[in-house]
Scaffold this motif. Structure first.
Motif, PDB file in Angstrom:
ATOM      1  N   GLY A   1     -16.474  -9.672 -17.911  1.00  0.00           N
ATOM      2  CA  GLY A   1     -15.469 -10.224 -17.004  1.00  0.00           C
ATOM      3  C   GLY A   1     -14.143  -9.512 -17.162  1.00  0.00           C
ATOM      4  O   GLY A   1     -13.117 -10.145 -17.391  1.00  0.00           O
ATOM      5  N   LEU A   2     -14.165  -8.180 -17.024  1.00  0.00           N
ATOM      6  CA  LEU A   2     -12.942  -7.419 -17.276  1.00  0.00           C
ATOM      7  C   LEU A   2     -12.168  -7.112 -16.000  1.00  0.00           C
ATOM      8  O   LEU A   2     -10.958  -7.271 -15.944  1.00  0.00           O
ATOM      9  N   SER A   3     -12.858  -6.637 -14.959  1.00  0.00           N
ATOM     10  CA  SER A   3     -12.130  -6.230 -13.759  1.00  0.00           C
ATOM     11  C   SER A   3     -13.021  -6.328 -12.532  1.00  0.00           C
ATOM     12  O   SER A   3     -14.241  -6.504 -12.640  1.00  0.00           O
ATOM     13  N   ALA A   4     -12.394  -6.200 -11.354  1.00  0.00           N
ATOM     14  CA  ALA A   4     -13.108  -6.189 -10.074  1.00  0.00           C
ATOM     15  C   ALA A   4     -12.194  -5.559  -9.038  1.00  0.00           C
ATOM     16  O   ALA A   4     -10.971  -5.499  -9.216  1.00  0.00           O
ATOM     17  N   GLY A   5     -12.797  -5.101  -7.950  1.00  0.00           N
ATOM     18  CA  GLY A   5     -12.028  -4.542  -6.841  1.00  0.00           C
ATOM     19  C   GLY A   5     -12.491  -5.139  -5.528  1.00  0.00           C
ATOM     20  O   GLY A   5     -13.680  -5.442  -5.362  1.00  0.00           O
ATOM     21  N   ILE A   6     -11.562  -5.331  -4.596  1.00  0.00           N
ATOM     22  CA  ILE A   6     -11.872  -5.901  -3.284  1.00  0.00           C
ATOM     23  C   ILE A   6     -11.297  -4.981  -2.223  1.00  0.00           C
ATOM     24  O   ILE A   6     -10.119  -4.616  -2.275  1.00  0.00           O
ATOM     25  N   TRP A   7     -12.139  -4.640  -1.234  1.00  0.00           N
ATOM     26  CA  TRP A   7     -11.709  -3.773  -0.131  1.00  0.00           C
ATOM     27  C   TRP A   7     -11.910  -4.505   1.192  1.00  0.00           C
ATOM     28  O   TRP A   7     -13.043  -4.738   1.615  1.00  0.00           O
ATOM     29  N   THR A   8     -10.811  -4.893   1.826  1.00  0.00           N
ATOM     30  CA  THR A   8     -10.837  -5.604   3.098  1.00  0.00           C
ATOM     31  C   THR A   8      -9.442  -5.568   3.707  1.00  0.00           C
ATOM     32  O   THR A   8      -8.452  -5.407   2.984  1.00  0.00           O
ATOM     33  N   GLU A   9      -9.372  -5.742   5.021  1.00  0.00           N
ATOM     34  CA  GLU A   9      -8.046  -5.776   5.659  1.00  0.00           C
ATOM     35  C   GLU A   9      -7.465  -7.180   5.696  1.00  0.00           C
ATOM     36  O   GLU A   9      -6.310  -7.372   6.070  1.00  0.00           O
ATOM     37  N   LYS A  10      -8.222  -8.178   5.302  1.00  0.00           N
ATOM     38  CA  LYS A  10      -7.784  -9.577   5.396  1.00  0.00           C
ATOM     39  C   LYS A  10      -7.188 -10.053   4.077  1.00  0.00           C
ATOM     40  O   LYS A  10      -7.889 -10.181   3.067  1.00  0.00           O
ATOM     41  N   GLY A  11      -5.892 -10.331   4.090  1.00  0.00           N
ATOM     42  CA  GLY A  11      -5.236 -10.829   2.898  1.00  0.00           C
ATOM     43  C   GLY A  11      -5.795 -12.152   2.435  1.00  0.00           C
ATOM     44  O   GLY A  11      -5.915 -12.406   1.228  1.00  0.00           O
ATOM     45  N   SER A  12      -6.160 -13.041   3.384  1.00  0.00           N
ATOM     46  CA  SER A  12      -6.704 -14.345   3.010  1.00  0.00           C
ATOM     47  C   SER A  12      -8.024 -14.192   2.267  1.00  0.00           C
ATOM     48  O   SER A  12      -8.312 -14.938   1.331  1.00  0.00           O
ATOM     49  N   ARG A  13      -8.831 -13.196   2.665  1.00  0.00           N
ATOM     50  CA  ARG A  13     -10.108 -12.968   1.993  1.00  0.00           C
ATOM     51  C   ARG A  13      -9.872 -12.431   0.578  1.00  0.00           C
ATOM     52  O   ARG A  13     -10.578 -12.800  -0.360  1.00  0.00           O
ATOM     53  N   ILE A  14      -8.872 -11.565   0.428  1.00  0.00           N
ATOM     54  CA  ILE A  14      -8.543 -11.055  -0.902  1.00  0.00           C
ATOM     55  C   ILE A  14      -8.204 -12.205  -1.836  1.00  0.00           C
ATOM     56  O   ILE A  14      -8.705 -12.290  -2.961  1.00  0.00           O
TER      57      ILE A  14
ATOM     58  N   VAL B   1      -8.731  -8.684 -14.358  1.00  0.00           N
ATOM     59  CA  VAL B   1      -7.907  -7.917 -13.427  1.00  0.00           C
ATOM     60  C   VAL B   1      -8.668  -7.776 -12.129  1.00  0.00           C
ATOM     61  O   VAL B   1      -9.851  -7.410 -12.130  1.00  0.00           O
ATOM     62  N   VAL B   2      -8.013  -8.065 -11.016  1.00  0.00           N
ATOM     63  CA  VAL B   2      -8.624  -7.878  -9.697  1.00  0.00           C
ATOM     64  C   VAL B   2      -7.702  -6.976  -8.886  1.00  0.00           C
ATOM     65  O   VAL B   2      -6.539  -7.303  -8.652  1.00  0.00           O
ATOM     66  N   TRP B   3      -8.241  -5.826  -8.464  1.00  0.00           N
ATOM     67  CA  TRP B   3      -7.481  -4.895  -7.641  1.00  0.00           C
ATOM     68  C   TRP B   3      -7.813  -5.121  -6.172  1.00  0.00           C
ATOM     69  O   TRP B   3      -8.976  -5.381  -5.825  1.00  0.00           O
ATOM     70  N   ALA B   4      -6.828  -5.009  -5.312  1.00  0.00           N
ATOM     71  CA  ALA B   4      -7.024  -5.179  -3.878  1.00  0.00           C
ATOM     72  C   ALA B   4      -6.718  -3.870  -3.161  1.00  0.00           C
ATOM     73  O   ALA B   4      -5.597  -3.354  -3.244  1.00  0.00           O
ATOM     74  N   ASN B   5      -7.734  -3.320  -2.492  1.00  0.00           N
ATOM     75  CA  ASN B   5      -7.624  -2.063  -1.741  1.00  0.00           C
ATOM     76  C   ASN B   5      -7.105  -0.914  -2.607  1.00  0.00           C
ATOM     77  O   ASN B   5      -6.382  -0.038  -2.136  1.00  0.00           O
ATOM     78  N   THR B   6      -7.470  -0.959  -3.862  1.00  0.00           N
ATOM     79  CA  THR B   6      -7.200   0.120  -4.808  1.00  0.00           C
ATOM     80  C   THR B   6      -8.078  -0.133  -6.029  1.00  0.00           C
ATOM     81  O   THR B   6      -8.815  -1.127  -6.069  1.00  0.00           O
ATOM     82  N   PHE B   7      -8.024   0.767  -7.007  1.00  0.00           N
ATOM     83  CA  PHE B   7      -8.802   0.551  -8.227  1.00  0.00           C
ATOM     84  C   PHE B   7      -8.210   1.411  -9.336  1.00  0.00           C
ATOM     85  O   PHE B   7      -7.636   2.472  -9.094  1.00  0.00           O
ATOM     86  N   ASN B   8      -8.357   0.931 -10.553  1.00  0.00           N
ATOM     87  CA  ASN B   8      -7.899   1.666 -11.739  1.00  0.00           C
ATOM     88  C   ASN B   8      -6.409   1.975 -11.712  1.00  0.00           C
ATOM     89  O   ASN B   8      -5.986   3.043 -12.159  1.00  0.00           O
ATOM     90  N   LYS B   9      -5.608   1.053 -11.219  1.00  0.00           N
ATOM     91  CA  LYS B   9      -4.161   1.238 -11.242  1.00  0.00           C
ATOM     92  C   LYS B   9      -3.571   0.407 -12.377  1.00  0.00           C
ATOM     93  O   LYS B   9      -3.867  -0.781 -12.504  1.00  0.00           O
TER      94      LYS B   9
END
Length: 491
Positions: free
Chosen positions: A429-442, A453-461
């Motif tokens: 349970g260390l990290s995840a990434g989400i790719w979508t244009e909908k902020g509500s879905r993020i 850590v959860v990244w939105a429309n990016t990763f490894n930042k």
């Protein structure tokens, strides 16, 4: 009428019109001594029993230098030096401690080219990653925690926070200097002293950091560095003079450390393995998502605990995303870590290469479809081509176990609920990434994903102001940001 001049025959088209010429960075800027000692009480010394080992360049399998191997007596000497230095260091006003940290940060910046080359030589990672990612972040962490040193009473951990004492820190080989900064900077800012054990395969930048501590005028004994194998790390963790243990590495070793300190007064933070899900929805910008996928799994040869090693793609766009991903993977350049055009360098060790190869073979044996771009690997050194697996189920080992290499498993989903269920179907349970244009879905997804850590429309930042850490078998505690101070303070 004169005959018309015939059209010139076009020259044959180059197979790759955008091919890069070699652009090697000279290794001479990182002058290496034939041997290095342990750094204890402000000076370098041989191991008490005279033992040494060689550190090897993963790209060539050539020995870089000979390094002292710490034993029980050396661990005891380093802890004693840190204990002796603690009263004076912790009594310094925070602003005075900050001066040392600022000085270290500036020296890291001044010597960044040298340090980046040394990191790539010893670790195998591409120089552009060492130079453009690791070293700027290393300096930034020391600058950031220097700023906290005189503001600890405002950090939210009590009105008069006090340092713990001696911190025993054990770091891995994937980001040797950055992991050092993550641990040493907050410990010193809070007034603790440190005994650090770098990984056996990547000791050189830690030893160069010891030189920087001397150059910065850091008081003797405040930072001590012990090189050696796992036995040295185990001895440090078990030493009764250590007040705080911080470990980054495998989950298996993390469990052993937790058993060792159980029932003692020692504080413990663990940052362990991961099997992160990178989740791509049908409305995601495909080209941007593909860049994030590539960065998420092939950065640092996949030697990243938070790597996006599971790609979850919405079924309606799975074919499009995989096709685009394959096209992008065809452009990745594997080779000399010191070449500025290299995307994927050498695997850190023969043991790690064997682990990656074994799990990739298991993926094929269990029915997943394996694909790699045409890739000519160097004849010497330890290398693994970027690899993609499709037709992967959640039962496959490559979808469950941390590979820690440039291997990506692709799974599909239909609904956000299914994506969450599959992403959370892991002991990590260390990290995840989400790719979508909908902020509500993020926000909906981030609230349900069990990841630190959860990244939105990016990763490894990463940023020194932001905390990092995991849940479940990914460990506990946070490093970075204000949260990173708590592990080194008594309220």
């Amino acid at each position: 009428m004169p005959e018309p001049t015939p059209e010139p025959t076009p020259a044959p088209r180059a197979e790759n019109p955008f091919a890069y010429s070699p652009a090697p960075q000279s290794a001479s800027v990182a002058a290496l001594a034939p041997s290095y000692g342990l750094f204890i009480d402000g000076e370098f010394r041989p191991a008490a029993d005279g033992r040494v080992f060689k550190t090897v360049a993963p790209a060539s399998e050539e020995a870089l230098s000979e390094v002292a191997e710490a034993g029980q007596e050396d661990v005891a000497a380093a802890v004693a030096a840190a204990r002796a230095a603690f009263p004076a260091w912790s009594a310094l006003p925070g602003a005075e401690r900050a001066k040392y940290l600022f000085r270290i940060a500036r020296l890291i910046q001044e010597r960044s080219r040298e340090l980046a080359v040394l990191e790539s030589l010893d670790n195998g990672k591409p120089i552009r990653e060492s130079r453009d990612v690791d070293l700027p972040l290393v300096a930034a962490h020391f600058f950031y925690y220097a700023g906290w040193a005189d503001k600890l009473e405002h950090a939210g951990f009590g009105p008069r926070p006090r340092p713990l004492g001696v911190a025993g820190q054990v770091i891995p080989w994937n980001f040797p200097l950055l992991m050092l900064a993550w641990k040493v900077a907050p410990a010193l800012a809070c007034g603790n002293t440190v005994v650090l054990k770098p990984a056996e395969t990547t000791p050189l930048t830690a030893l160069r950091f010891a030189e920087i501590c001397v150059q910065a005028g850091l008081p003797r004994g405040v930072v001590n560095i012990l090189t050696g194998d796992g036995a040295a790390g185990a001895a440090l963790v078990a030493h009764p003079g250590v007040d705080k243990v911080a470990f980054t590495g495998s989950t298996a070793v993390g469990r052993e450390i937790a058993r060792t300190v159980a029932g003692s007064r020692k504080r413990l933070t663990l940052e362990l393995g991961g099997k992160a899900a990178n989740i791509v929805f049908e409305d995601a910008p495909v080209d941007q998502a593909v860049e994030g996928i590539v960065d998420g799994i092939f950065f640092n040869q996949g030697h990243v605990c938070c790597a996006g090693s599971r790609l979850l793609v919405q079924e309606s766009v799975a074919e499009e995303v995989v096709a685009a991903l394959k096209e992008r993977m065809r452009t990745l350049r594997v080779g000399d870590p010191l070449d500025k055009n290299t995307d994927i360098g050498a695997v850190n060790s023969a043991a790690q290469l064997a682990r990656i190869s074994e799990l990739a073979a298991a993926g094929e044996a269990e029915g997943a479809e394996r694909w790699s771009p045409p890739c000519e690997l160097p004849e010497t050194g330890w290398w693994f081509a970027p690899t993609l697996f499709t037709h992967v189920s959640q039962a496959h080992r490559i979808a469950r176990e941390e590979i820690f290499g440039p291997v990506l498993s692709v799974l599909t989903f239909r609904t956000p609920e299914e994506a969450v269920a599959k992403a959370n179907n892991t002991p990590y349970g260390l990290s995840a990434g989400i790719w979508t244009e909908k902020g509500s879905r993020i926000l909906w997804m981030a609230d349900r994903l069990r990841a630190g850590v959860v990244w939105a429309n990016t990763f490894n930042k990463f940023d020194p102001t932001s905390p990092f850490g995991g849940y479940q078998e990914s460990g506990y505690g946070r490093e970075g940001g204000r949260h990173g101070l708590e592990a080194y303070l008594n309220a």
